[in-house]
Write a protein that holds these residues in place. Structure first.
Motif, PDB file in Angstrom:
ATOM      1  N   THR A   8     -81.596  28.273 -14.118  1.00 19.15           N
ATOM      2  CA  THR A   8     -80.519  27.330 -13.783  1.00 19.15           C
ATOM      3  C   THR A   8     -79.582  27.853 -12.701  1.00 19.15           C
ATOM      4  OG1 THR A   8     -79.139  28.257 -15.553  1.00 19.15           O
ATOM      5  CG2 THR A   8     -80.547  26.361 -16.098  1.00 19.15           C
ATOM      6  N   ALA A   9     -79.810  29.059 -12.200  1.00 17.55           N
ATOM      7  CA  ALA A   9     -78.950  29.605 -11.155  1.00 17.55           C
ATOM      8  C   ALA A   9     -79.168  28.833  -9.855  1.00 17.55           C
ATOM      9  CB  ALA A   9     -79.258  31.091 -10.949  1.00 17.55           C
ATOM     10  N   VAL A  10     -78.142  28.822  -9.020  1.00 18.89           N
ATOM     11  CA  VAL A  10     -78.221  28.147  -7.729  1.00 18.89           C
ATOM     12  C   VAL A  10     -77.946  29.163  -6.613  1.00 18.89           C
ATOM     13  CG1 VAL A  10     -77.563  25.895  -8.644  1.00 18.89           C
ATOM     14  CG2 VAL A  10     -75.789  27.452  -7.860  1.00 18.89           C
ATOM     15  N   ASP A  11     -78.419  28.846  -5.391  1.00 19.32           N
ATOM     16  CA  ASP A  11     -78.264  29.740  -4.251  1.00 19.32           C
ATOM     17  C   ASP A  11     -77.329  29.138  -3.212  1.00 19.32           C
ATOM     18  OD1 ASP A  11     -80.169  31.167  -5.570  1.00 19.32           O
ATOM     19  OD2 ASP A  11     -81.799  30.706  -4.150  1.00 19.32           O
ATOM     20  N   LEU A  12     -76.528  29.985  -2.600  1.00 17.49           N
ATOM     21  CA  LEU A  12     -75.764  29.619  -1.420  1.00 17.49           C
ATOM     22  C   LEU A  12     -76.279  30.494  -0.283  1.00 17.49           C
ATOM     23  CD1 LEU A  12     -71.898  29.154  -1.083  1.00 17.49           C
ATOM     24  CD2 LEU A  12     -73.313  30.074   0.735  1.00 17.49           C
ATOM     25  N   VAL A  13     -76.987  29.868   0.660  1.00 17.03           N
ATOM     26  CA  VAL A  13     -77.535  30.573   1.813  1.00 17.03           C
ATOM     27  C   VAL A  13     -76.607  30.307   2.992  1.00 17.03           C
ATOM     28  CG1 VAL A  13     -79.544  30.905   3.290  1.00 17.03           C
ATOM     29  CG2 VAL A  13     -79.860  30.232   0.895  1.00 17.03           C
ATOM     30  N   ILE A  14     -75.970  31.362   3.489  1.00 17.55           N
ATOM     31  CA  ILE A  14     -74.978  31.218   4.566  1.00 17.55           C
ATOM     32  C   ILE A  14     -75.700  31.020   5.892  1.00 17.55           C
ATOM     33  CG2 ILE A  14     -73.080  32.350   5.767  1.00 17.55           C
ATOM     34  CD1 ILE A  14     -72.555  33.923   3.182  1.00 17.55           C
ATOM     35  N   GLY A  15     -75.298  29.969   6.641  1.00 15.36           N
ATOM     36  CA  GLY A  15     -75.932  29.638   7.908  1.00 15.36           C
ATOM     37  C   GLY A  15     -75.105  30.029   9.112  1.00 15.36           C
ATOM     38  N   ASP A  16     -75.657  29.775  10.311  1.00 16.38           N
ATOM     39  CA  ASP A  16     -75.006  30.161  11.565  1.00 16.38           C
ATOM     40  C   ASP A  16     -73.663  29.459  11.772  1.00 16.38           C
ATOM     41  OD1 ASP A  16     -77.109  31.838  12.185  1.00 16.38           O
ATOM     42  OD2 ASP A  16     -78.213  30.286  13.281  1.00 16.38           O
ATOM     43  N   GLY A  17     -73.497  28.259  11.207  1.00 13.46           N
ATOM     44  CA  GLY A  17     -72.247  27.523  11.389  1.00 13.46           C
ATOM     45  C   GLY A  17     -71.180  27.856  10.373  1.00 13.46           C
ATOM     46  N   PHE A  18     -71.392  28.894   9.586  1.00 17.11           N
ATOM     47  CA  PHE A  18     -70.436  29.262   8.531  1.00 17.11           C
ATOM     48  C   PHE A  18     -69.158  29.838   9.144  1.00 17.11           C
ATOM     49  CE2 PHE A  18     -68.694  32.334   5.466  1.00 17.11           C
ATOM     50  CZ  PHE A  18     -68.575  31.535   4.336  1.00 17.11           C
ATOM     51  N   LYS A  19     -68.015  29.286   8.739  1.00 21.31           N
ATOM     52  CA  LYS A  19     -66.713  29.784   9.179  1.00 21.31           C
ATOM     53  C   LYS A  19     -65.814  30.119   7.998  1.00 21.31           C
ATOM     54  CE  LYS A  19     -66.807  27.168  13.492  1.00 21.31           C
ATOM     55  NZ  LYS A  19     -66.119  26.145  14.344  1.00 21.31           N
ATOM     56  N   GLY A  20     -66.383  30.200   6.828  1.00 28.80           N
ATOM     57  CA  GLY A  20     -65.620  30.489   5.633  1.00 28.80           C
ATOM     58  C   GLY A  20     -65.709  29.344   4.639  1.00 28.80           C
ATOM     59  N   LEU A  21     -65.377  29.651   3.416  1.00 27.86           N
ATOM     60  CA  LEU A  21     -65.339  28.616   2.376  1.00 27.86           C
ATOM     61  C   LEU A  21     -64.186  27.648   2.637  1.00 27.86           C
ATOM     62  CD1 LEU A  21     -65.969  30.806  -0.811  1.00 27.86           C
ATOM     63  CD2 LEU A  21     -67.629  29.363   0.402  1.00 27.86           C
ATOM     64  N   ALA A  22     -64.269  26.489   2.011  1.00 26.11           N
ATOM     65  CA  ALA A  22     -63.173  25.524   2.114  1.00 26.11           C
ATOM     66  C   ALA A  22     -61.918  26.119   1.507  1.00 26.11           C
ATOM     67  CB  ALA A  22     -63.552  24.235   1.391  1.00 26.11           C
ATOM     68  N   ARG A  23     -60.772  25.718   2.019  1.00 30.80           N
ATOM     69  CA  ARG A  23     -59.523  26.191   1.423  1.00 30.80           C
ATOM     70  C   ARG A  23     -59.491  25.800  -0.038  1.00 30.80           C
ATOM     71  NH1 ARG A  23     -54.536  24.159   4.828  1.00 30.80           N
ATOM     72  NH2 ARG A  23     -55.549  22.183   4.271  1.00 30.80           N
ATOM     73  N   GLN A  24     -58.903  26.656  -0.838  1.00 29.20           N
ATOM     74  CA  GLN A  24     -58.944  26.448  -2.283  1.00 29.20           C
ATOM     75  C   GLN A  24     -58.287  25.131  -2.680  1.00 29.20           C
ATOM     76  OE1 GLN A  24     -57.922  29.969  -4.328  1.00 29.20           O
ATOM     77  NE2 GLN A  24     -58.485  29.210  -6.363  1.00 29.20           N
ATOM     78  N   ALA A  25     -57.210  24.743  -1.992  1.00 28.35           N
ATOM     79  CA  ALA A  25     -56.547  23.469  -2.302  1.00 28.35           C
ATOM     80  C   ALA A  25     -57.459  22.296  -1.973  1.00 28.35           C
ATOM     81  CB  ALA A  25     -55.231  23.364  -1.537  1.00 28.35           C
ATOM     82  N   ASP A  26     -58.162  22.370  -0.830  1.00 26.70           N
ATOM     83  CA  ASP A  26     -59.093  21.295  -0.456  1.00 26.70           C
ATOM     84  C   ASP A  26     -60.257  21.225  -1.433  1.00 26.70           C
ATOM     85  OD1 ASP A  26     -57.482  20.757   1.715  1.00 26.70           O
ATOM     86  OD2 ASP A  26     -58.675  21.979   3.113  1.00 26.70           O
ATOM     87  N   ALA A  27     -60.758  22.384  -1.855  1.00 27.31           N
ATOM     88  CA  ALA A  27     -61.861  22.405  -2.815  1.00 27.31           C
ATOM     89  C   ALA A  27     -61.431  21.809  -4.154  1.00 27.31           C
ATOM     90  CB  ALA A  27     -62.356  23.839  -3.004  1.00 27.31           C
ATOM     91  N   ALA A  28     -60.188  22.085  -4.560  1.00 19.30           N
ATOM     92  CA  ALA A  28     -59.685  21.530  -5.818  1.00 19.30           C
ATOM     93  C   ALA A  28     -59.583  20.011  -5.746  1.00 19.30           C
ATOM     94  CB  ALA A  28     -58.328  22.143  -6.151  1.00 19.30           C
ATOM     95  N   ARG A  29     -59.125  19.485  -4.596  1.00 19.15           N
ATOM     96  CA  ARG A  29     -59.052  18.024  -4.432  1.00 19.15           C
ATOM     97  C   ARG A  29     -60.444  17.405  -4.462  1.00 19.15           C
ATOM     98  NH1 ARG A  29     -54.519  19.182  -1.018  1.00 19.15           N
ATOM     99  NH2 ARG A  29     -55.907  19.482   0.777  1.00 19.15           N
ATOM    100  N   SER A  30     -61.397  18.062  -3.819  1.00 14.01           N
ATOM    101  CA  SER A  30     -62.771  17.545  -3.831  1.00 14.01           C
ATOM    102  C   SER A  30     -63.342  17.536  -5.235  1.00 14.01           C
ATOM    103  CB  SER A  30     -63.656  18.395  -2.905  1.00 14.01           C
ATOM    104  OG  SER A  30     -63.203  18.340  -1.570  1.00 14.01           O
ATOM    105  N   MET A  31     -63.002  18.571  -6.008  1.00 19.01           N
ATOM    106  CA  MET A  31     -63.486  18.644  -7.393  1.00 19.01           C
ATOM    107  C   MET A  31     -62.866  17.539  -8.235  1.00 19.01           C
ATOM    108  SD  MET A  31     -65.541  20.328  -9.293  1.00 19.01           S
ATOM    109  CE  MET A  31     -65.895  20.447 -11.052  1.00 19.01           C
ATOM    110  N   THR A  32     -61.589  17.246  -8.012  1.00 21.68           N
ATOM    111  CA  THR A  32     -60.924  16.175  -8.755  1.00 21.68           C
ATOM    112  C   THR A  32     -61.544  14.826  -8.435  1.00 21.68           C
ATOM    113  OG1 THR A  32     -58.844  17.418  -8.787  1.00 21.68           O
ATOM    114  CG2 THR A  32     -58.716  15.042  -9.181  1.00 21.68           C
TER     115      THR A  32
END
Length: 211
Positions: free
Chosen positions: A172-196
């Motif tokens: 059940t594990a999932v993978d995050l494969v970082i690509g060439d366009g990676f500039k960092g994770l989403a800001r934590q506040a934005d990620a929280a809004r997306s989760m809501t």
């Protein structure tokens, strides 16, 4: 003047033979036309009244006015809200982080940040030859088919623009494969809004109009 000549006709006109002319008053066509028009009007009123009675007993609410379309009534019954899938909390999701770029250290930095946000971290390192330097966007999220609408959607709130793909793994594990366009994770506040927004129930369908 003969005794058979009607008074007032003088001697100019004389009646000959054994038959008298029949003196008829002129026919009055106006009365007949008026009678026909009145009959048509009465029949029209009877028909209109019948339609109104049918509409009343059938419960119809539509109103038709001459020169204007019928007024439509919106359906009162709206479709029920769409069911929201059960989304796991980040602490129940194990994420393997792999770096498919030329930049070093991205996998560990990203894994550490995901751990701070509550995710469980599995393997960390370079991507396999299948994906190494072949991911053009910010990242690729991989997991079993059952994770498409659950774990991968939750992980997707942390990396905007990442592609999602199911593979044939058994765990059940999932993978995050970082690509060439990676500039960092989403800001934590934005990620929280997306989760809501992800966990919120979908709005009911818009009522349709019917005539």
């Amino acid at each position: 003047m003969s005794m058979l000549t009607p008074p007032g006709m003088g001697g100019e006109y004389r009646i000959t033979g054994g038959r008298y002319p029949r003196m008829r008053p002129p026919r009055r066509h106006g009365r007949r036309v008026a009678a026909v028009a009145a009959s048509v009007t009465v029949l029209g009123l009877i028909g209109w009244g019948t339609v109104q009675l049918i509409d009343v007993f059938s419960g119809g609410d539509n109103t038709t006015v001459a020169g204007r379309p019928a007024v439509c009534r919106a359906k009162a019954d709206a479709a029920p809200a769409a069911r929201v899938p059960d989304l796991p909390a980040p602490g129940r999701i194990t994420v393997n982080v792999y770096n498919a770029t030329k930049r070093t250290g991205l996998a560990k930095q990203t894994a550490d940040e995901l751990k701070k946000r509550g995710f469980r971290i599995g393997a960390v390192g370079n991507a396999t030859k299948e994906y190494d330097r072949k991911v053009r966007g910010p990242g690729l999220l991989l997991g079993p088919p059952a994770a498409q609408d659950t774990s991968l959607r939750v992980l997707g709130t942390q990396l905007a623009g990442a592609q999602t793909r199911a593979d044939g793994r058994k765990d059940t594990a999932v993978d995050l494969v970082i690509g060439d366009g990676f500039k960092g994770l989403a800001r934590q506040a934005d990620a929280a809004r997306s989760m809501t927004a992800l966990a919120a129930p979908k709005p009911a369908a818009t009522p349709q109009k019917s005539c």
